[in-house]
Structures are given as C-alpha cells and as structure tokens.
Design a protein around this motif. Structure first.
Motif, PDB file in Angstrom:
ATOM      1  N   SER A 114      -8.396  -0.248  -0.139  1.00 37.15           N
ATOM      2  CA  SER A 114      -9.100  -1.418  -0.675  1.00 37.15           C
ATOM      3  C   SER A 114      -8.404  -1.953  -1.920  1.00 37.15           C
ATOM      4  O   SER A 114      -8.187  -3.165  -2.056  1.00 37.15           O
ATOM      5  N   ILE A 115      -8.038  -1.064  -2.836  1.00 38.93           N
ATOM      6  CA  ILE A 115      -7.348  -1.485  -4.063  1.00 38.93           C
ATOM      7  C   ILE A 115      -6.019  -2.152  -3.730  1.00 38.93           C
ATOM      8  O   ILE A 115      -5.672  -3.204  -4.299  1.00 38.93           O
ATOM      9  N   GLU A 116      -5.279  -1.594  -2.797  1.00 33.97           N
ATOM     10  CA  GLU A 116      -3.984  -2.185  -2.424  1.00 33.97           C
ATOM     11  C   GLU A 116      -4.161  -3.593  -1.875  1.00 33.97           C
ATOM     12  O   GLU A 116      -3.390  -4.504  -2.209  1.00 33.97           O
ATOM     13  N   GLU A 117      -5.178  -3.794  -1.041  1.00 31.70           N
ATOM     14  CA  GLU A 117      -5.403  -5.129  -0.475  1.00 31.70           C
ATOM     15  C   GLU A 117      -5.925  -6.104  -1.525  1.00 31.70           C
ATOM     16  O   GLU A 117      -5.531  -7.271  -1.540  1.00 31.70           O
ATOM     17  N   MET A 118      -6.798  -5.645  -2.413  1.00 32.09           N
ATOM     18  CA  MET A 118      -7.292  -6.516  -3.484  1.00 32.09           C
ATOM     19  C   MET A 118      -6.134  -6.947  -4.377  1.00 32.09           C
ATOM     20  O   MET A 118      -6.034  -8.119  -4.756  1.00 32.09           O
ATOM     21  N   ARG A 119      -5.253  -6.016  -4.694  1.00 31.83           N
ATOM     22  CA  ARG A 119      -4.079  -6.313  -5.521  1.00 31.83           C
ATOM     23  C   ARG A 119      -3.159  -7.294  -4.796  1.00 31.83           C
ATOM     24  O   ARG A 119      -2.645  -8.237  -5.392  1.00 31.83           O
TER      25      ARG A 119
ATOM     26  N   LYS B 136      -0.522 -11.120  -9.232  1.00 31.55           N
ATOM     27  CA  LYS B 136      -0.324 -10.482 -10.538  1.00 31.55           C
ATOM     28  C   LYS B 136      -1.474 -10.717 -11.504  1.00 31.55           C
ATOM     29  O   LYS B 136      -1.394 -10.330 -12.665  1.00 31.55           O
ATOM     30  N   SER B 137      -2.552 -11.325 -11.034  1.00 32.50           N
ATOM     31  CA  SER B 137      -3.639 -11.689 -11.938  1.00 32.50           C
ATOM     32  C   SER B 137      -4.552 -10.511 -12.325  1.00 32.50           C
ATOM     33  O   SER B 137      -5.402 -10.670 -13.177  1.00 32.50           O
ATOM     34  N   LEU B 138      -4.368  -9.351 -11.723  1.00 26.66           N
ATOM     35  CA  LEU B 138      -5.228  -8.204 -12.028  1.00 26.66           C
ATOM     36  C   LEU B 138      -4.511  -7.212 -12.919  1.00 26.66           C
ATOM     37  O   LEU B 138      -3.434  -6.732 -12.584  1.00 26.66           O
ATOM     38  N   ASP B 139      -5.131  -6.885 -14.053  1.00 22.02           N
ATOM     39  CA  ASP B 139      -4.526  -5.899 -14.946  1.00 22.02           C
ATOM     40  C   ASP B 139      -4.944  -4.490 -14.535  1.00 22.02           C
ATOM     41  O   ASP B 139      -5.924  -4.303 -13.802  1.00 22.02           O
ATOM     42  N   SER B 140      -4.220  -3.494 -15.006  1.00 26.01           N
ATOM     43  CA  SER B 140      -4.465  -2.109 -14.587  1.00 26.01           C
ATOM     44  C   SER B 140      -5.828  -1.596 -15.045  1.00 26.01           C
ATOM     45  O   SER B 140      -6.453  -0.804 -14.348  1.00 26.01           O
ATOM     46  N   GLY B 141      -6.317  -2.046 -16.189  1.00 26.20           N
ATOM     47  CA  GLY B 141      -7.649  -1.628 -16.654  1.00 26.20           C
ATOM     48  C   GLY B 141      -8.750  -2.069 -15.705  1.00 26.20           C
ATOM     49  O   GLY B 141      -9.667  -1.307 -15.391  1.00 26.20           O
TER      50      GLY B 141
ATOM     51  N   SER C  94     -11.204   0.297 -13.326  1.00 25.77           N
ATOM     52  CA  SER C  94     -12.675   0.157 -13.297  1.00 25.77           C
ATOM     53  C   SER C  94     -13.162  -0.060 -11.869  1.00 25.77           C
ATOM     54  O   SER C  94     -14.151   0.532 -11.439  1.00 25.77           O
ATOM     55  N   TRP C  95     -12.453  -0.894 -11.119  1.00 24.12           N
ATOM     56  CA  TRP C  95     -12.836  -1.162  -9.732  1.00 24.12           C
ATOM     57  C   TRP C  95     -12.672   0.080  -8.870  1.00 24.12           C
ATOM     58  O   TRP C  95     -13.475   0.332  -7.973  1.00 24.12           O
ATOM     59  N   THR C  96     -11.644   0.866  -9.140  1.00 21.76           N
ATOM     60  CA  THR C  96     -11.447   2.121  -8.414  1.00 21.76           C
ATOM     61  C   THR C  96     -12.636   3.046  -8.644  1.00 21.76           C
ATOM     62  O   THR C  96     -13.160   3.645  -7.703  1.00 21.76           O
ATOM     63  N   ASP C  97     -13.082   3.141  -9.891  1.00 24.08           N
ATOM     64  CA  ASP C  97     -14.252   3.976 -10.205  1.00 24.08           C
ATOM     65  C   ASP C  97     -15.497   3.477  -9.478  1.00 24.08           C
ATOM     66  O   ASP C  97     -16.278   4.275  -8.950  1.00 24.08           O
TER      67      ASP C  97
ATOM     68  N   PRO D 182     -18.807 -10.157 -10.484  1.00 24.14           N
ATOM     69  CA  PRO D 182     -18.503 -11.157  -9.459  1.00 24.14           C
ATOM     70  C   PRO D 182     -17.042 -11.165  -9.011  1.00 24.14           C
ATOM     71  O   PRO D 182     -16.762 -11.406  -7.840  1.00 24.14           O
ATOM     72  N   ALA D 183     -16.117 -10.888  -9.930  1.00 22.14           N
ATOM     73  CA  ALA D 183     -14.693 -10.890  -9.558  1.00 22.14           C
ATOM     74  C   ALA D 183     -14.392  -9.739  -8.602  1.00 22.14           C
ATOM     75  O   ALA D 183     -13.691  -9.920  -7.599  1.00 22.14           O
ATOM     76  N   PHE D 184     -14.920  -8.553  -8.900  1.00 24.34           N
ATOM     77  CA  PHE D 184     -14.732  -7.424  -7.988  1.00 24.34           C
ATOM     78  C   PHE D 184     -15.253  -7.784  -6.609  1.00 24.34           C
ATOM     79  O   PHE D 184     -14.575  -7.599  -5.600  1.00 24.34           O
ATOM     80  N   ALA D 185     -16.490  -8.296  -6.551  1.00 22.39           N
ATOM     81  CA  ALA D 185     -17.115  -8.609  -5.263  1.00 22.39           C
ATOM     82  C   ALA D 185     -16.279  -9.602  -4.474  1.00 22.39           C
ATOM     83  O   ALA D 185     -16.029  -9.413  -3.282  1.00 22.39           O
ATOM     84  N   ARG D 186     -15.827 -10.641  -5.137  1.00 22.66           N
ATOM     85  CA  ARG D 186     -15.049 -11.676  -4.441  1.00 22.66           C
ATOM     86  C   ARG D 186     -13.744 -11.100  -3.880  1.00 22.66           C
ATOM     87  O   ARG D 186     -13.406 -11.330  -2.725  1.00 22.66           O
ATOM     88  N   PHE D 187     -13.022 -10.330  -4.705  1.00 20.13           N
ATOM     89  CA  PHE D 187     -11.760  -9.762  -4.226  1.00 20.13           C
ATOM     90  C   PHE D 187     -11.979  -8.705  -3.156  1.00 20.13           C
ATOM     91  O   PHE D 187     -11.187  -8.597  -2.218  1.00 20.13           O
ATOM     92  N   PHE D 188     -13.055  -7.935  -3.262  1.00 21.95           N
ATOM     93  CA  PHE D 188     -13.306  -6.917  -2.243  1.00 21.95           C
ATOM     94  C   PHE D 188     -13.578  -7.571  -0.887  1.00 21.95           C
ATOM     95  O   PHE D 188     -12.973  -7.213   0.117  1.00 21.95           O
ATOM     96  N   PHE D 189     -14.462  -8.542  -0.843  1.00 24.50           N
ATOM     97  CA  PHE D 189     -14.789  -9.182   0.435  1.00 24.50           C
ATOM     98  C   PHE D 189     -13.667 -10.090   0.933  1.00 24.50           C
ATOM     99  O   PHE D 189     -13.582 -10.373   2.128  1.00 24.50           O
TER     100      PHE D 189
END
Length: 188
Positions: free
Chosen positions: A89-94, A99-104, A108-111, A151-158
C-alpha cells in the motif's frame, strides 16, 4: 455491608455499560454510515497467476469517485501478511503521489495501516470506508479496527484502486462499473 452492596451494584452497572458500548462498536459496520450504498462493481484480482482477492465497490452515488463516500471491500483468497499489505500500500501511495510525500508522513501512514490491518488468510475480509474530506475507517471481518482522521491519507489510499493513475486500470474500470470484464490483474 450496605456500602459493599452499593459498590457491587455500581460496578455491575458500569460493567454492563462497558459491555453494551463494546458490543455496539463491534456490531457497527460501514453499512450504518452508508445505509443506501449499493454494489457498483466488482472484480477478481490476481497477480502473476495467483488469485489474491475479490474487490467490491459500494456507494450510494451513481458515479462514485474520490469525491464521494464509498466502501471498498476486499475478500481475500489466500494468506498475506499484514506487513506485506502495508508495504504494498505504501509503495503504491508513494508511486501515485510522486515526490509530494515526505518520509515523516509516510511513517505516520505506515503506523495507521499497521493498526488497521491484520494478517489475512483465505476468507478474510477487509473493508475500507472512504469519507472524503474527513478520512477513512477500516473493518476486518465486519468489525471496526481503526479510524484514520487524515483526508490526505484516505485519498491516497483509495487512489490505489480508483485513481486514473492506478497500476491496474482494468480493475478500476470494473469497480466503477464501466465494463464487464470479470478477472483482472497482472500476468507475467
């Protein structure tokens, strides 16, 4: 003795309230939030010839998108570890975000996903409830496991399944009810 009886009675009431709240949370699933949802589309997903899951998209919108509330139900057909689900999931979201997602933020999304998912086996079901502008909720076998108020997590996940940039456009088409292909996925 009267104090002891009163304490036991108060404790009994308290425990009853806790059990009622716990049971209501356990029995509440995504359908209570989207009571008018209907099945929009479904597809079988395989990867290199292995059947992984059946995906089903539910919404009350006639043309669901990342702007409308929806539920994505994944019915697994084989065992997959929680770590594999999170990492994929993280790989696909990235990939979708560029490049708009920072590692922090990714940490958090991984957790959040580690708290949401479980090791799945054939017959397991994970349903994600997408609430645009608010976040999302995850249910494992009909039971709420975690709510993400981002909301950003939700949008990128779906977006993994529903964004036009998805890795599997045929799966997206099927889920959105745009064609009649039954099985989709990657073949070697």
């Amino acid at each position: 003795m009267a104090r002891s009886f009163a304490f036991k009675k108060s404790l009994s009431r308290f425990m009853t309230c806790v059990l009622v709240l716990y049971a209501s949370q356990a029995l509440c699933d995504w359908r209570t939030v989207l009571p008018d949802a209907r099945l929009v589309g479904q597809a079988d997903f395989s990867w290199y010839g292995f059947d992984l899951y059946q995906a089903r998209l539910w919404s009350s919108a006639s043309q669901p998108s990342l702007e409308t509330p929806l539920a994505l139900e994944l019915n697994y057909r084989r065992s997959i570890s929680k770590q594999t689900l999170v990492q994929a999931s993280i790989e696909e979201m990235r990939r979708i975000a560029g490049k708009s997602l920072d590692s922090g933020r990714l940490d958090s999304w991984t957790d959040d996903m580690r708290r949401s998912f479980v090791d799945v086996r054939a017959g397991s079901q994970i349903t994600g409830l997408y609430l645009p502008g608010k976040g999302c909720r995850f249910y494992v076998d009909g039971r709420l496991t975690h709510e993400v108020d981002d909301p950003a997590f939700a949008r990128f996940f779906f977006a993994i399944w529903l964004d036009p940039r998805t890795r599997y456009p045929a799966l997206r088409q099927q889920l959105l009810g745009l064609n009649n292909t039954r099985a989709v996925g990657e073949t070697p």
